[in-house]
Design a protein around this motif. Structure first.
Motif, mmCIF file in Angstrom:
data_model
loop_
_atom_site.group_PDB
_atom_site.id
_atom_site.type_symbol
_atom_site.label_atom_id
_atom_site.label_comp_id
_atom_site.label_asym_id
_atom_site.label_seq_id
_atom_site.Cartn_x
_atom_site.Cartn_y
_atom_site.Cartn_z
ATOM 1 N N UNK A 147 -39.306 10.831 17.468
ATOM 2 C CA UNK A 147 -40.218 11.953 17.680
ATOM 3 C C UNK A 147 -40.822 11.886 19.076
ATOM 4 N N UNK A 148 -40.669 12.961 19.825
ATOM 5 C CA UNK A 148 -41.172 13.030 21.208
ATOM 6 C C UNK A 148 -40.636 11.877 22.056
ATOM 7 N N UNK A 149 -39.385 11.500 21.803
ATOM 8 C CA UNK A 149 -38.775 10.403 22.561
ATOM 9 C C UNK A 149 -38.234 10.903 23.901
ATOM 10 N N UNK A 150 -38.511 10.129 24.953
ATOM 11 C CA UNK A 150 -37.980 10.369 26.287
ATOM 12 C C UNK A 150 -37.336 9.062 26.759
ATOM 13 N N UNK A 151 -36.167 9.161 27.401
ATOM 14 C CA UNK A 151 -35.509 7.948 27.834
ATOM 15 C C UNK A 151 -34.401 8.191 28.841
ATOM 16 N N UNK A 152 -34.024 7.113 29.551
ATOM 17 C CA UNK A 152 -32.982 7.173 30.574
ATOM 18 C C UNK A 152 -32.107 5.921 30.509
ATOM 19 N N UNK A 153 -30.853 6.082 30.942
ATOM 20 C CA UNK A 153 -29.961 4.935 31.059
ATOM 21 C C UNK A 153 -28.536 5.387 31.287
ATOM 22 N N UNK A 154 -27.627 4.455 31.572
ATOM 23 C CA UNK A 154 -26.210 4.798 31.669
ATOM 24 C C UNK A 154 -25.635 4.971 30.264
ATOM 25 N N UNK A 180 -43.728 10.123 23.832
ATOM 26 C CA UNK A 180 -44.854 10.773 24.512
ATOM 27 C C UNK A 180 -45.152 12.108 23.838
ATOM 28 N N UNK A 181 -46.269 12.184 23.143
ATOM 29 C CA UNK A 181 -46.661 13.413 22.453
ATOM 30 C C UNK A 181 -47.636 14.239 23.283
ATOM 31 N N UNK A 238 -45.446 4.348 33.354
ATOM 32 C CA UNK A 238 -45.700 5.632 32.720
ATOM 33 C C UNK A 238 -44.549 6.589 32.999
ATOM 34 N N UNK A 239 -44.608 7.756 32.383
ATOM 35 C CA UNK A 239 -43.540 8.751 32.451
ATOM 36 C C UNK A 239 -44.077 10.011 33.109
ATOM 37 N N UNK A 293 -48.050 14.113 33.489
ATOM 38 C CA UNK A 293 -48.167 12.668 33.332
ATOM 39 C C UNK A 293 -48.323 12.334 31.852
ATOM 40 N N UNK A 294 -47.610 11.284 31.405
ATOM 41 C CA UNK A 294 -47.708 10.888 29.997
ATOM 42 C C UNK A 294 -49.097 10.368 29.681
ATOM 43 N N UNK A 295 -49.550 10.690 28.467
ATOM 44 C CA UNK A 295 -50.871 10.281 28.016
ATOM 45 C C UNK A 295 -50.753 9.597 26.666
ATOM 46 N N UNK A 296 -51.692 8.703 26.366
ATOM 47 C CA UNK A 296 -51.729 8.060 25.049
ATOM 48 C C UNK A 296 -52.355 9.034 24.057
#
Length: 231
Positions: free
Chosen positions: A49-56, A100-101, A137-138, A228-231
């Protein structure tokens, strides 16, 4: 009493807290030593849920960008075109991600000629808005960009699907392209999920979702929405 408590919280909280949930598995520096072996299957991430990510993608078979719980991956076809697909059942040799919600959005003039200046823009805005940039942070940057050069990595070995002789990546140039940039920022993860000379790792996804890749070059001078990502 409630008003007094609110005032005390403001006085003793000099920074707006950015997301503390950034996680990573595997590392950029170790990929070659381990023959680009995958360290994670994305479908094993329990909270999407509300997942953000990077990679090969796979064994250097492309790029992965997860945008708000949607897993995009791009690969190069036999014509040299970047093809974007969606699937959770993919692997990565290293992956950085966060749930990040909540985002703090700012309209800013993004004036940069390269990735180093993009990083400086992010740091200047973080300082101006009193974000704590000492922790990872994101950032999302939405708008139209004057120029972008992106790449999609390609397999290093002939026994991996998608291999093309003497080609480690495909480069793509875009002018006046609209979309969104996803950035992971950290001062402590160079060689892990950012390059050794940088604090950022940035991917681009076009507005039509037909183009996605790792950003190598950027030129921009215009108003964008930087979140900017927030908690």
């Amino acid at each position: 009493m409630k008003n007094l408590l609110a005032i005390l919280l403001i006085l003793f909280s000099p920074f707006i807290t950015t997301s503390q949930t950034v996680k990573n598995i595997g590392s950029m520096a170790d990929m070659g030593k381990e023959n680009f072996a995958p360290h994670i299957r994305l479908d094993t991430v329990t909270n999407k849920k509300h997942l953000f990510g990077l990679g090969p993608y796979g064994r250097m078979q492309g790029e992965i960008s997860v945008w708000d719980g949607i897993p995009y991956f791009s690969a190069v076809n036999t014509n040299g075109e970047g093809v974007v697909s969606k699937n959770w059942q993919i692997e990565a040799p290293f992956f950085v991600y966060a749930n990040v919600a909540k985002w703090q959005k700012h309209k800013v003039n993004l004036d940069c000629q390269n990735l180093q200046e993009l990083q400086k823009n992010i740091e200047n805005i973080a300082k101006e808005k009193e974000y704590n940039s000492e922790k990872p942070f994101v950032i999302k940057i939405k708008g139209k960009f004057d120029h972008l050069t992106t790449h999609i990595v390609m397999p290093r070995s002939s026994d991996v699907l998608g291999y093309q002789a003497n080609k480690k990546q495909a480069d793509y140039n875009f002018e006046q392209i609209e979309g969104e940039i996803l950035v992971f920022y950290s001062q402590k993860h160079q060689g892990i999920y950012t390059h050794k000379d940088s604090f950022i790792h940035a991917h681009f996804l076009s507005k039509d979702k037909k183009t996605m890749g790792h950003i190598d070059k950027i030129k921009s001078n215009g108003i964008v929405e930087m979140s900017f990502s927030m908690e």
